[in-house]
Design an enzyme around this catalytic site. Structure first.
Site, PDB file in Angstrom:
ATOM      1  N   ARG A   1       0.833  -1.216   0.000  1.00 53.75           N
ATOM      2  CA  ARG A   1       0.000   0.000   0.000  1.00 53.75           C
ATOM      3  C   ARG A   1       0.864   1.260   0.000  1.00 53.75           C
ATOM      4  O   ARG A   1       0.529   2.250  -0.645  1.00 53.75           O
ATOM      5  CB  ARG A   1      -0.951  -0.030   1.193  1.00 53.75           C
ATOM      6  CG  ARG A   1      -2.053  -1.073   0.977  1.00 53.75           C
ATOM      7  CD  ARG A   1      -3.045  -1.112   2.103  1.00 53.75           C
ATOM      8  NE  ARG A   1      -3.626   0.182   2.381  1.00 53.75           N
ATOM      9  CZ  ARG A   1      -4.129   0.521   3.570  1.00 53.75           C
ATOM     10  NH1 ARG A   1      -4.122  -0.348   4.561  1.00 53.75           N
ATOM     11  NH2 ARG A   1      -4.644   1.709   3.765  1.00 53.75           N
TER      12      ARG A   1
ATOM     13  N   GLN B   1     -10.210   9.554   7.803  1.00 56.83           N
ATOM     14  CA  GLN B   1      -9.980   8.140   8.141  1.00 56.83           C
ATOM     15  C   GLN B   1      -8.838   7.605   7.293  1.00 56.83           C
ATOM     16  O   GLN B   1      -8.410   6.472   7.464  1.00 56.83           O
ATOM     17  CB  GLN B   1     -11.244   7.323   7.842  1.00 56.83           C
ATOM     18  CG  GLN B   1     -12.447   7.734   8.649  1.00 56.83           C
ATOM     19  CD  GLN B   1     -13.724   7.148   8.048  1.00 56.83           C
ATOM     20  OE1 GLN B   1     -14.079   6.015   8.346  1.00 56.83           O
ATOM     21  NE2 GLN B   1     -14.379   7.896   7.199  1.00 56.83           N
TER      22      GLN B   1
ATOM     23  N   HIS C   1      -7.370   7.370  11.889  1.00 54.62           N
ATOM     24  CA  HIS C   1      -6.852   6.001  11.790  1.00 54.62           C
ATOM     25  C   HIS C   1      -5.329   5.938  11.640  1.00 54.62           C
ATOM     26  O   HIS C   1      -4.803   4.923  11.215  1.00 54.62           O
ATOM     27  CB  HIS C   1      -7.542   5.266  10.625  1.00 54.62           C
ATOM     28  CG  HIS C   1      -9.003   5.022  10.857  1.00 54.62           C
ATOM     29  ND1 HIS C   1      -9.879   4.635   9.890  1.00 54.62           N
ATOM     30  CD2 HIS C   1      -9.745   5.100  12.001  1.00 54.62           C
ATOM     31  CE1 HIS C   1     -11.102   4.513  10.401  1.00 54.62           C
ATOM     32  NE2 HIS C   1     -11.047   4.788  11.676  1.00 54.62           N
TER      33      HIS C   1
ATOM     34  N   ALA D   1     -15.678  13.075  -6.113  1.00 53.52           N
ATOM     35  CA  ALA D   1     -15.338  14.191  -5.219  1.00 53.52           C
ATOM     36  C   ALA D   1     -14.430  15.219  -5.906  1.00 53.52           C
ATOM     37  O   ALA D   1     -14.653  16.425  -5.775  1.00 53.52           O
ATOM     38  CB  ALA D   1     -14.665  13.642  -3.964  1.00 53.52           C
TER      39      ALA D   1
HETATM   40  P1  OAD Z   1     -14.807   2.672   1.962  1.00 56.98           P
HETATM   41  O1  OAD Z   1     -14.047   1.948   0.922  1.00 56.98           O
HETATM   42  O2  OAD Z   1     -15.616   1.888   2.912  1.00 56.98           O
HETATM   43  O3  OAD Z   1     -15.795   3.707   1.254  1.00 56.98           O
HETATM   44  C1  OAD Z   1     -15.398   4.539   0.215  1.00 56.98           C
HETATM   45  C2  OAD Z   1     -16.561   5.437  -0.135  1.00 56.98           C
HETATM   46  O4  OAD Z   1     -16.127   6.370  -1.103  1.00 56.98           O
HETATM   47  C3  OAD Z   1     -17.760   4.702  -0.742  1.00 56.98           C
HETATM   48  O5  OAD Z   1     -18.949   5.183  -0.130  1.00 56.98           O
HETATM   49  C4  OAD Z   1     -17.714   5.100  -2.224  1.00 56.98           C
HETATM   50  O6  OAD Z   1     -19.007   5.213  -2.791  1.00 56.98           O
HETATM   51  C5  OAD Z   1     -17.052   6.454  -2.151  1.00 56.98           C
HETATM   52  N1  OAD Z   1     -16.259   6.826  -3.350  1.00 56.98           N
HETATM   53  C6  OAD Z   1     -15.452   6.065  -4.116  1.00 56.98           C
HETATM   54  N2  OAD Z   1     -14.832   6.784  -5.058  1.00 56.98           N
HETATM   55  C7  OAD Z   1     -15.258   8.064  -4.898  1.00 56.98           C
HETATM   56  C8  OAD Z   1     -14.991   9.305  -5.555  1.00 56.98           C
HETATM   57  N3  OAD Z   1     -14.134   9.396  -6.577  1.00 56.98           N
HETATM   58  N4  OAD Z   1     -15.613  10.408  -5.099  1.00 56.98           N
HETATM   59  C9  OAD Z   1     -16.498  10.354  -4.065  1.00 56.98           C
HETATM   60  N5  OAD Z   1     -16.782   9.225  -3.401  1.00 56.98           N
HETATM   61  C10 OAD Z   1     -16.178   8.097  -3.803  1.00 56.98           C
HETATM   62  O7  OAD Z   1     -13.755   3.619   2.704  1.00 56.98           O
HETATM   63  P2  OAD Z   1     -13.893   4.340   4.124  1.00 56.98           P
HETATM   64  O8  OAD Z   1     -15.290   4.788   4.349  1.00 56.98           O
HETATM   65  O9  OAD Z   1     -12.816   5.340   4.188  1.00 56.98           O
HETATM   66  O10 OAD Z   1     -10.157   1.317   8.230  1.00 56.98           O
HETATM   67  O11 OAD Z   1     -13.562   3.154   5.101  1.00 56.98           O
HETATM   68  C11 OAD Z   1     -13.476   3.396   6.475  1.00 56.98           C
HETATM   69  C12 OAD Z   1     -12.425   2.534   7.088  1.00 56.98           C
HETATM   70  O12 OAD Z   1     -12.665   1.166   6.756  1.00 56.98           O
HETATM   71  C13 OAD Z   1     -11.022   2.786   6.588  1.00 56.98           C
HETATM   72  O13 OAD Z   1     -10.386   3.844   7.248  1.00 56.98           O
HETATM   73  C14 OAD Z   1     -10.344   1.483   6.824  1.00 56.98           C
HETATM   74  C15 OAD Z   1     -11.422   0.596   6.273  1.00 56.98           C
HETATM   75  O14 OAD Z   1     -11.387  -0.745   6.568  1.00 56.98           O
HETATM   76  C16 OAD Z   1      -9.235   0.465   8.722  1.00 56.98           C
HETATM   77  O15 OAD Z   1      -8.464  -0.137   8.010  1.00 56.98           O
HETATM   78  C17 OAD Z   1      -9.264   0.376  10.194  1.00 56.98           C
END
Ligand code: OAD
Length: 237
Positions: free
Chosen positions: A68, A99, A117, A229
């Site tokens: 990563r 996050q 995080h 975004a």
């Molecule tokens: P996710 O992968 O769960 O969610 C990503 C979000 O971004 C989704 O709702 C997509 O629809 C949206 N998305 C994707 N591409 C996009 C773009 N170009 N513009 C706008 N939105 C977009 O990621 P997180 O919510 O960050 O934690 O996940 C939270 C935590 O879960 C992370 O910090 C990590 C993960 O497991 C740990 O590892 C502890």
């Protein structure tokens, strides 16, 4: 148009909390976690992102973090990161809670930021707690502490671990006093991050959201804008 409305709302604010997730870095080429092309589709978080996984196989966990790091090192901030920095410059009371561990908000210049995080480029000694920040790929894994020889771990928060209390209490204080929250690119399923927009809403603040698709935040959002975004921020800021 919704973007115009959001622009009007945001630029009249005196205080704003911004909460970001992996979606904000997607246009920089960093994969998100969930969804069709998400990392958790091909990798098992239980084997890579838990204290138990690290205890069992530190080398495997470090291989994953090195992999990563490599992707992130090639990435550059996109217009969403720069747009959020612009909001920091314009809105008097501002806090960015991310996050993401990829350091891209800081690269874009964000200063009023809390990394909920942790940061993928910081290591922490499991023995003496010494922390070190280096933006590079580690040559020897698992790495050892220069001071005490202890095993180093990534200074990130894994599943099953708690968030730094001091950081969360700062976020809570801000959530209770801010006029609005802008939630960008997070699926909002991981807690406690996911609770922040609800705290703001319950306290009378407005909730704005930018995401590719509806999330559980959409139900409480005053304005939701669906799309990329980076593209939205180009029109917004
Ligand atoms: P996710 O992968 O769960 O969610 C990503 C979000 O971004 C989704 O709702 C997509 O629809 C949206 N998305 C994707 N591409 C996009 C773009 N170009 N513009 C706008 N939105 C977009 O990621 P997180 O919510 O960050 O934690 O996940 C939270 C935590 O879960 C992370 O910090 C990590 C993960 O497991 C740990 O590892 C502890």
């Amino acid at each position: 148009m919704k973007i115009e409305k959001l622009k009007e709302e945001i630029f009249s604010l005196k205080s704003l909390l911004v909460l970001t997730g992996a979606g904000v870095s997607q246009e920089s080429g960093i994969p998100t976690f969930r969804g069709e092309e998400g990392l958790w589709k091909n990798y098992n978080p239980q084997e890579l992102a838990t204290p138990y996984a690290f205890e069992k196989n530190p080398k495997l966990v470090w291989e994953w973090y090195n992999f990563r790091r490599e992707i992130i090192l090639k990435a550059k901030p996109n217009p969403a990161h720069f747009g959020i920095k612009k909001l920091e410059d314009i809105i008097p009371e501002f806090l960015l809670v991310t996050q993401n561990v990829d350091d891209l908000h800081k690269e874009a210049g964000s200063k009023k930021i809390l990394e909920l995080h942790g940061n993928i480029f910081r290591t922490r000694c499991t023995k003496c707690n010494r922390k070190e920040f280096k933006k590079e790929i580690l040559r020897e894994i698992p790495p050892k502490c220069k001071d005490c020889g202890g095993l180093l771990r990534p200074d990130v928060v894994w599943f099953g671990e708690s968030i730094d209390e001091e950081i969360f209490s700062k976020i809570l204080d801000f959530s209770l006093k801010c006029e609005a929250i802008l939630v960008v690119g997070t699926s909002a399923v991981v807690y406690p991050a996911a609770s922040i927009p609800f705290i703001v809403k319950n306290n009378g603040g407005k909730v704005f959201e930018i995401n590719l698709e509806p999330t559980q935040i959409s139900e409480i959002a005053d304005i939701s804008i669906f799309g990329k975004a980076g593209e939205i921020f180009q029109k917004l800021t």
